[in-house]
Design an enzyme around this catalytic site. Structure first.
Site, PDB file in Angstrom:
ATOM      1  N   HIS A  75       7.300  -4.763   2.671  1.00 31.66           N
ATOM      2  CA  HIS A  75       7.752  -5.300   3.956  1.00 31.66           C
ATOM      3  C   HIS A  75       7.293  -4.407   5.107  1.00 31.66           C
ATOM      4  O   HIS A  75       6.707  -4.887   6.091  1.00 31.66           O
ATOM      5  CB  HIS A  75       9.284  -5.413   3.955  1.00 31.66           C
ATOM      6  N   GLU A  76       7.562  -3.105   4.994  1.00 32.35           N
ATOM      7  CA  GLU A  76       7.206  -2.187   6.079  1.00 32.35           C
ATOM      8  C   GLU A  76       5.695  -1.968   6.165  1.00 32.35           C
ATOM      9  O   GLU A  76       5.138  -1.898   7.259  1.00 32.35           O
ATOM     10  CB  GLU A  76       7.947  -0.854   5.925  1.00 32.35           C
ATOM     11  N   HIS A  79       3.994  -4.639   8.132  1.00 35.32           N
ATOM     12  CA  HIS A  79       4.037  -4.439   9.592  1.00 35.32           C
ATOM     13  C   HIS A  79       2.850  -3.591  10.049  1.00 35.32           C
ATOM     14  O   HIS A  79       2.202  -3.907  11.055  1.00 35.32           O
ATOM     15  CB  HIS A  79       5.347  -3.766  10.010  1.00 35.32           C
TER      16      HIS A  79
END
Length: 171
Positions: A75-76, A79
């Site tokens: 998820h991170e 980004h």
């Protein structure tokens, strides 16, 4: 809180797996992001775009190790990859969802479902027309200092503080 070294190695391995997926799919190389364990509160992780850094919540990490390896790391990282490839876009917009779904093969979930009882600070009970809401001390103080007003996303009415006696007596 100190994160065990074997867990750090698992996170770094997961990071490398997803980094390689991005490099193959996008035909470019990326530096390995720095991992840090400086996030507090209810947030599982944060991506710092310009610093090319992923910060993780050590308490939630210890309590949810496998989920961090399989969900929070991609998820991170998504980004960071999204920022590198597309610049400033909506944090969980179509570009980020593309990286999560098509490159990482992960569900593009925007919120975690971890038990936050060990990291949640004091909360204050507020009422709208349809339900009660728990506001953090930070949001409560903003209301007290008249910096902001919060409204229910369902009924749209302004939230009002319930005094402690009403909550204790179940009123």
């Amino acid at each position: 809180m100190v994160v065990p070294q074997d867990l750090i190695h698992q996170l770094e391995s997961s990071l490398q797996v997803y980094l390689k997926k991005a490099e193959l799919a996008l035909e470019c190389t990326f530096p390995t992001p720095e991992l840090s364990f400086q996030v507090r509160g209810k947030v599982a992780g944060k991506a710092y775009l310009q610093q090319w850094q992923i910060r993780l919540n050590p308490t939630l990490l210890i309590e949810n190790q496998q989920a961090f390896v399989e969900q929070v790391i991609p998820h991170e990282l998504a980004h960071l990859i999204t920022y590198h490839q597309f610049g400033r876009v909506k944090p969980h917009g179509k570009e980020w969802r593309y990286v999560m779904t098509n490159i990482f093969r992960c569900p593009p979930e925007t919120y975690h479902a971890f038990d936050i009882s060990s990291v949640q600070g004091e909360t204050f009970t507020y009422q709208c027309q349809c339900q009660t809401h728990q506001l953090s001390i930070r949001r409560h103080n903003k209301v007290k200092q008249q910096q902001t007003r919060y409204h229910c996303s369902l009924c749209g009415t302004q939230l009002k503080l319930l005094n402690k006696e009403k909550v204790i007596n179940g009123l």
